[in-house]
Design an enzyme around this catalytic site. Structure first.
Site, PDB file in Angstrom:
ATOM      1  CE  LYS A 185      -2.661   3.342   1.592  1.00  0.00           C
ATOM      2  NZ  LYS A 185      -1.715   4.420   1.205  1.00  0.00           N
TER       3      LYS A 185
ATOM      4  N   GLY B 247       6.712   4.827   7.983  1.00  0.00           N
ATOM      5  CA  GLY B 247       5.936   6.070   7.962  1.00  0.00           C
ATOM      6  C   GLY B 247       6.110   6.822   9.267  1.00  0.00           C
ATOM      7  CB  SER B 248       4.212   9.672  10.573  1.00  0.00           C
ATOM      8  OG  SER B 248       2.898   9.147  10.526  1.00  0.00           O
TER       9      SER B 248
ATOM     10  N   GLY C 132       2.246   4.690  12.485  1.00  0.00           N
ATOM     11  CA  GLY C 132       2.654   3.422  13.106  1.00  0.00           C
ATOM     12  C   GLY C 132       1.742   3.046  14.257  1.00  0.00           C
TER      13      GLY C 132
ATOM     14  CD  GLU D 261      13.050   0.561   9.801  1.00  0.00           C
ATOM     15  OE1 GLU D 261      13.593   1.651  10.102  1.00  0.00           O
ATOM     16  OE2 GLU D 261      13.569  -0.537  10.037  1.00  0.00           O
TER      17      GLU D 261
ATOM     18  CB  CYS E 157      13.232   8.595   8.505  1.00  0.00           C
ATOM     19  SG  CYS E 157      14.347   7.462   7.657  1.00  0.00           S
TER      20      CYS E 157
ATOM     21  CD  GLU F 131       9.784  12.783  11.269  1.00  0.00           C
ATOM     22  OE1 GLU F 131       8.599  12.401  11.333  1.00  0.00           O
ATOM     23  OE2 GLU F 131      10.687  12.110  10.746  1.00  0.00           O
TER      24      GLU F 131
HETATM   25  P1  NAP Z   1       2.422   8.464   7.065  1.00  0.00           P
HETATM   26  O1  NAP Z   1       1.523   9.601   6.916  1.00  0.00           O
HETATM   27  O2  NAP Z   1       2.508   7.774   8.377  1.00  0.00           O
HETATM   28  O3  NAP Z   1       2.004   7.414   5.927  1.00  0.00           O
HETATM   29  C1  NAP Z   1       2.729   6.231   5.697  1.00  0.00           C
HETATM   30  C2  NAP Z   1       1.817   5.227   5.038  1.00  0.00           C
HETATM   31  O4  NAP Z   1       0.840   4.784   5.969  1.00  0.00           O
HETATM   32  C3  NAP Z   1       1.055   5.786   3.843  1.00  0.00           C
HETATM   33  O5  NAP Z   1       0.975   4.815   2.834  1.00  0.00           O
HETATM   34  C4  NAP Z   1      -0.304   6.055   4.464  1.00  0.00           C
HETATM   35  O6  NAP Z   1      -1.333   6.110   3.529  1.00  0.00           O
HETATM   36  C5  NAP Z   1      -0.438   4.853   5.357  1.00  0.00           C
HETATM   37  N1  NAP Z   1      -1.480   4.949   6.385  1.00  0.00           N
HETATM   38  C6  NAP Z   1      -1.978   6.064   6.955  1.00  0.00           C
HETATM   39  N2  NAP Z   1      -2.949   5.724   7.845  1.00  0.00           N
HETATM   40  C7  NAP Z   1      -3.036   4.380   7.841  1.00  0.00           C
HETATM   41  C8  NAP Z   1      -3.845   3.439   8.527  1.00  0.00           C
HETATM   42  N3  NAP Z   1      -4.769   3.823   9.424  1.00  0.00           N
HETATM   43  N4  NAP Z   1      -3.677   2.128   8.272  1.00  0.00           N
HETATM   44  C9  NAP Z   1      -2.750   1.727   7.368  1.00  0.00           C
HETATM   45  N5  NAP Z   1      -1.981   2.567   6.673  1.00  0.00           N
HETATM   46  C10 NAP Z   1      -2.105   3.881   6.912  1.00  0.00           C
HETATM   47  O7  NAP Z   1       3.928   8.861   6.657  1.00  0.00           O
HETATM   48  P2  NAP Z   1       4.391   9.780   5.432  1.00  0.00           P
HETATM   49  O8  NAP Z   1       3.982  11.172   5.706  1.00  0.00           O
HETATM   50  O9  NAP Z   1       4.022   9.147   4.147  1.00  0.00           O
HETATM   51  O10 NAP Z   1       5.973   9.643   5.549  1.00  0.00           O
HETATM   52  C11 NAP Z   1       6.755  10.448   6.378  1.00  0.00           C
HETATM   53  C12 NAP Z   1       7.095   9.730   7.677  1.00  0.00           C
HETATM   54  O11 NAP Z   1       7.732   8.502   7.401  1.00  0.00           O
HETATM   55  C13 NAP Z   1       8.074  10.530   8.509  1.00  0.00           C
HETATM   56  O12 NAP Z   1       7.661  10.482   9.852  1.00  0.00           O
HETATM   57  C14 NAP Z   1       9.380   9.784   8.312  1.00  0.00           C
HETATM   58  O13 NAP Z   1      10.307   9.959   9.352  1.00  0.00           O
HETATM   59  C15 NAP Z   1       8.909   8.366   8.202  1.00  0.00           C
HETATM   60  N6  NAP Z   1       9.897   7.521   7.530  1.00  0.00           N
HETATM   61  C16 NAP Z   1      10.617   6.631   8.275  1.00  0.00           C
HETATM   62  C17 NAP Z   1      11.605   5.863   7.676  1.00  0.00           C
HETATM   63  C18 NAP Z   1      12.460   4.910   8.466  1.00  0.00           C
HETATM   64  O14 NAP Z   1      13.140   4.079   7.856  1.00  0.00           O
HETATM   65  N7  NAP Z   1      12.479   4.991   9.792  1.00  0.00           N
HETATM   66  C19 NAP Z   1      11.827   5.975   6.299  1.00  0.00           C
HETATM   67  C20 NAP Z   1      11.069   6.890   5.578  1.00  0.00           C
HETATM   68  C21 NAP Z   1      10.091   7.661   6.192  1.00  0.00           C
HETATM   69  P3  NAP Z   1      -1.836   7.516   2.907  1.00  0.00           P
HETATM   70  O15 NAP Z   1      -0.618   8.347   2.659  1.00  0.00           O
HETATM   71  O16 NAP Z   1      -2.474   7.115   1.674  1.00  0.00           O
HETATM   72  O17 NAP Z   1      -2.745   8.074   3.924  1.00  0.00           O
END
Ligand code: NAP
Length: 483
Positions: free
Chosen positions: A175, A227-228, A232, A250, A285, A386
């Site tokens: 996804k 993701g965020s 998570g 992650e 991240c 963040e």
């Molecule tokens: P996000 O808003 O948490 O979204 C990540 C994914 O989760 C998206 O595909 C999102 O879908 C999905 N999602 C949202 N709500 C969900 C739910 N209730 N159930 C299942 N899936 C759901 O993160 P982002 O804004 O895309 O990315 C930025 C974040 O990722 C930052 O916090 C960054 O630090 C972190 N990150 C961490 C790493 C690591 O390796 N530690 C690497 C890269 C990024 P939609 O977008 O379609 O809502």
């Protein structure tokens, strides 16, 4: 104005729209232009995709490890053959510079080959027993694995993120972020050609509509989320409510980079600027968004950082000379501006004034100039939260112990770095800092094969190494009495 492509969904061998025919639009963040429509998946689409992945699992898991490895290597070759097309697709969908996505594709294919090379390391063990008893363990795949990815490395997280589950014998349903779905759809197309239908599936759409039913699906026992922190938390809650599932996360970071007075200051400035990942507008991240500087070199270092950052100019992603691209969407664009305002309200010293900037020919693009704030209060929002954008917070300190306390004084624990010539200080920092990865006299670069994963709110589990493959297997212990 270029043509708007209607991307289909791939369910097993079939190309189709979403179950109810709904789509949503993808826009180029550098121009505001609509570039594609994408199927808006809901529960029925998740059901169909997981069913196709379940069906494909029998065939895929029955292959020997070397046969799976051979197919993963062929997948890497097929990706290499389309590398420029993939990089261009991510650049128009995400807004970061084209060359950055070329690097992402190269990182993806070496990691596919790296995981393929580890196929024979998915081992169990035998335990000593009495003469007529044998005890051994097996490592077996989960079946269908869900991979949920963020927007910042769309292709790399989809394709590289599939490598460990696949080599361990699982099939995968991805996804992608609603903001960057296109290259994941292309990955599924390439994977179907090389691996056969259903081995890699994609459900495009929104977190609550497509992500949640995927996590909750009874046939999905393993979830890999990137993701965020709030994302998570939602995934962990869904997985807990739907039955006990193995979830790795992650998540975000607010990574400290410490500069001691004895450091090579030129190298430290390079480390700060490279560590902030300005090229992709710090949407990483691992960005070292907190710089902690010893008082003795504070003024000199801040002046040098300010000079380097003030010279950065956002530009069109497709332009080879671009040093920094556009932010991915309006939400990110507004969020960065909000934090710049917060920094001012909190009374931090503005060394480089950031904010929106117009790029000729791209007036509707989400471009911002980076900001540097100095003398940031370690307890303030600018130092604690963040931002995931180009806003750097600098904090002076007196002693190493104080720097370690500030470094550890946030909810995150993803990465940390230190610049010093004092070996003892470097090792004390590495021992005491709360982070999953530590750099000494370097920043940000991932060491090939080294496990990557966060402490505290930054995550659960480790990736990019043998630990990731093992995490996509279930252990089974077998006791045999052959008397
Ligand atoms: P996000 O808003 O948490 O979204 C990540 C994914 O989760 C998206 O595909 C999102 O879908 C999905 N999602 C949202 N709500 C969900 C739910 N209730 N159930 C299942 N899936 C759901 O993160 P982002 O804004 O895309 O990315 C930025 C974040 O990722 C930052 O916090 C960054 O630090 C972190 N990150 C961490 C790493 C690591 O390796 N530690 C690497 C890269 C990024 P939609 O977008 O379609 O809502």
């Amino acid at each position: 104005m270029s043509a708007v492509r209607e991307w289909p969904l791939r369910v097993g061998a079939e190309e189709r729209g979403s179950n109810d025919g709904e789509t949503f639009a993808a826009h180029n963040p550098a121009t505001g232009e609509k570039i594609a429509t994408v199927p808006r998946c809901r529960e029925a689409d998740v059901e169909a995709c997981v069913a196709a992945a379940t069906q494909a699992h029998g065939r895929w898991s029955e292959l020997g490890p070397l046969e799976r490895a051979e197919r993963l290597n062929r997948l890497a070759d097929a990706i290499d053959a389309r590398a420029e097309e993939i990089a261009r697709l991510d650049a128009v969908d995400n807004g970061s510079p084209l060359d950055y996505f070329r690097t992402d594709v190269r990182n993806t294919t070496w990691q596919l080959r790296y995981f393929a090379g580890l196929a024979l390391e998915i081992k169990g063990e035998t335990l000593p027993g009495d003469r007529d008893r044998l005890n051994y363990s097996l490592r077996q795949p989960y079946g269908v694995v869900a991979r949920i990815t963020p927007f910042n490395h769309p292709f790399m997280f989809a394709a590289r993120g599939s490598a460990a589950p696949l080599i361990a014998g699982n099939t995968v349903v991805i996804k992608p972020s609603e903001h960057t779905s296109l290259s994941t759809l292309l990955f599924a197309e390439i994977a179907a050609e090389v691996l056969g239908p259903g081995v890699v599936g994609v459900v495009t759409g929104f977190g609550e509509e497509a992500g949640e039913p995927l996590v909750a699906h009874p046939d999905v026992r393993r979830v890999g989320f990137t993701g965020s922190v709030p994302g998570g938390q939602r995934v962990l809650a869904t997985a807990a409510a739907a039955g006990i599932k193995h979830v790795t996360c992650e998540l975000g970071g607010k990574n400290p980079l410490v500069v001691l007075a004895d450091a090579d200051l030129d190298a430290a400035v390079d480390g700060v600027v490279n560590g902030m990942n300005f090229t992709w507008s710090s949407q990483s991240c691992g960005s070292t968004s907190r710089v902690l500087v010893a008082e003795a070199v504070h003024a000199e270092l801040v002046a040098a950082i300010g000079e380097r950052v003030a010279a950065l100019r956002p530009g069109p992603p497709e332009d080879e000379a671009t040093m920094m691209g556009a932010l991915v969407n309006q939400l990110q664009y507004e969020k960065v501006q909000r934090y710049i305002a917060i920094g001012r309200e909190e009374g931090a010293e503005e060394v480089v004034a950031g904010g929106p900037v117009a790029v000729a020919g791209h007036e509707r693009g989400f471009f911002v100039r980076p900001a540097v704030f100095d003398k940031v209060d370690p307890g303030s929002r600018l130092a604690q939260e963040e931002i995931f954008g180009p806003v750097l917070a600098v904090m002076p300190f007196a002693e190493l112990e104080e720097a370690i306390a500030i470094a550890n004084g946030v909810e995150f624990g993803l990465t940390a770095g230190i610049y010093t010539r004092d070996l003892g200080a470097a090792h004390r920092f590495a021992r005491d800092v709360e982070a999953g990865s530590v750099w000494v006299n370097d920043s940000s670069k991932h060491f090939p094969g080294a496990p990557f994963g966060g402490w505290k709110a930054s995550g659960l589990g480790q990736e990019e190494s043998i630990e990731e493959i093992v995490s996509y297997t279930r252990a089974k212990n077998v006791n045999v009495n052959f008397a």
